[in-house]
Design a protein around this motif. Structure first.
Motif, short mmCIF file in Angstrom:
data_model
loop_
_atom_site.label_atom_id
_atom_site.label_comp_id
_atom_site.label_asym_id
_atom_site.label_seq_id
_atom_site.Cartn_x
_atom_site.Cartn_y
_atom_site.Cartn_z
N GLY A 132 0.81 -1.21 0.00
CA GLY A 132 0.00 0.00 0.00
C GLY A 132 0.84 1.26 0.00
N GLY A 133 0.16 2.38 -0.16
CA GLY A 133 0.83 3.68 -0.12
C GLY A 133 1.50 4.00 -1.43
N GLU A 134 2.79 4.31 -1.36
CA GLU A 134 3.58 4.65 -2.54
C GLU A 134 4.73 3.67 -2.69
N GLY A 158 6.80 -23.40 -0.30
CA GLY A 158 5.93 -22.23 -0.30
C GLY A 158 4.80 -22.33 -1.30
N ALA A 159 4.02 -21.28 -1.34
CA ALA A 159 2.84 -21.22 -2.19
C ALA A 159 3.21 -21.22 -3.67
N ASP A 160 2.36 -21.84 -4.47
CA ASP A 160 2.56 -21.85 -5.92
C ASP A 160 2.25 -20.48 -6.53
N GLU A 161 1.28 -19.80 -5.94
CA GLU A 161 0.88 -18.49 -6.45
C GLU A 161 1.07 -17.43 -5.37
N ILE A 162 1.67 -16.33 -5.76
CA ILE A 162 1.84 -15.19 -4.87
C ILE A 162 0.99 -14.07 -5.44
N VAL A 163 0.01 -13.66 -4.66
CA VAL A 163 -0.89 -12.59 -5.08
C VAL A 163 -0.41 -11.31 -4.41
N VAL A 164 -0.06 -10.33 -5.22
CA VAL A 164 0.34 -9.04 -4.69
C VAL A 164 -0.91 -8.16 -4.69
N ASP A 165 -1.45 -7.95 -3.50
CA ASP A 165 -2.66 -7.14 -3.35
C ASP A 165 -2.25 -5.67 -3.35
N VAL A 166 -2.52 -5.01 -4.46
CA VAL A 166 -2.11 -3.61 -4.64
C VAL A 166 -3.30 -2.66 -4.58
N ALA A 167 -4.40 -3.11 -4.00
CA ALA A 167 -5.60 -2.28 -3.90
C ALA A 167 -5.34 -0.97 -3.16
N GLU A 168 -4.40 -0.99 -2.22
CA GLU A 168 -4.08 0.19 -1.42
C GLU A 168 -2.83 0.92 -1.92
N LEU A 169 -2.30 0.49 -3.07
CA LEU A 169 -1.12 1.13 -3.64
C LEU A 169 -1.58 2.26 -4.57
N PHE A 170 -1.31 3.48 -4.17
CA PHE A 170 -1.82 4.63 -4.91
C PHE A 170 -0.81 5.25 -5.86
N GLN A 211 -4.80 0.01 -8.79
CA GLN A 211 -5.40 1.32 -8.97
C GLN A 211 -5.13 1.80 -10.41
N PRO A 212 -5.88 2.79 -10.88
CA PRO A 212 -5.71 3.27 -12.26
C PRO A 212 -4.27 3.67 -12.61
N THR A 216 4.01 0.28 -20.40
CA THR A 216 5.29 -0.42 -20.49
C THR A 216 5.16 -1.82 -21.10
N GLY A 217 3.95 -2.29 -21.31
CA GLY A 217 3.73 -3.63 -21.82
C GLY A 217 3.82 -4.70 -20.75
N ALA A 218 4.03 -4.28 -19.49
CA ALA A 218 4.14 -5.24 -18.39
C ALA A 218 2.81 -5.90 -18.07
N ASP A 219 1.72 -5.35 -18.58
CA ASP A 219 0.41 -5.98 -18.35
C ASP A 219 0.36 -7.37 -18.98
N ALA A 220 1.22 -7.64 -19.94
CA ALA A 220 1.25 -8.95 -20.59
C ALA A 220 1.85 -10.04 -19.71
N ILE A 221 2.61 -9.66 -18.68
CA ILE A 221 3.25 -10.69 -17.85
C ILE A 221 2.60 -10.86 -16.49
N PHE A 222 1.61 -10.01 -16.17
CA PHE A 222 0.94 -10.12 -14.87
C PHE A 222 -0.54 -10.42 -15.03
N PRO A 223 -0.98 -11.57 -14.55
CA PRO A 223 -2.42 -11.78 -14.45
C PRO A 223 -2.97 -10.78 -13.43
N VAL A 224 -4.10 -10.17 -13.75
CA VAL A 224 -4.71 -9.17 -12.87
C VAL A 224 -6.11 -9.62 -12.51
N THR A 225 -6.42 -9.56 -11.21
CA THR A 225 -7.77 -9.85 -10.75
C THR A 225 -8.30 -8.64 -10.00
N ASP A 226 -9.60 -8.49 -9.99
CA ASP A 226 -10.20 -7.38 -9.25
C ASP A 226 -10.81 -7.83 -7.93
N THR A 227 -10.66 -9.11 -7.62
CA THR A 227 -11.21 -9.61 -6.36
C THR A 227 -10.13 -10.15 -5.47
#
Length: 100
Positions: A13-15, A37-49, A79-80, A89-100
């Motif tokens: 979160g934050g910056e 460890g976990a197979d999937e690491i979810v980076v929750d960036v909902a609070e990253l502004f 966040q937007p 940057t085209g990095a959206d192609a390497i990160f699956p994104v979920t909204d939940t």
């Protein structure tokens, strides 16, 4: 960090800038390299502004390390500003994104 079975959630979160990016790299690398460890690491960036290029680089570096260790990283609820950075940057192609 919260572990949920084969999924680990890392809350960010934050910056995320040049001062904080090394902490993110350290936390994600620890999660990635943890034996059993976990197979999937979810980076929750909902609070990253805000995320600059050093924060993005930290995420990309972690994604490459995760693949080398047979794991994956996804982003939750960016966040937007981060969405736009990923798209520009085209990095959206390497990160699956979920909204939940």
């Amino acid at each position: 960090m919260n572990s949920g079975g084969q999924r680990l959630i890392v809350h960010v979160g934050g910056e995320m800038d040049i001062d904080r990016a090394p902490m993110l790299v350290e936390a994600l690398y620890a999660a990635i390299t943890q034996p059993g460890g976990a197979d999937e690491i979810v980076v929750d960036v909902a609070e990253l502004f805000f995320c600059d290029s050093s924060g993005l680089n930290a995420l990309i570096t972690a994604q490459h390390a995760a693949k080398e260790h047979g794991r994956r990283i996804s982003l939750r609820a960016p966040q937007p500003q981060l969405r736009r950075l990923l798209e520009l940057t085209g990095a959206d192609a390497i990160f699956p994104v979920t909204d939940t």
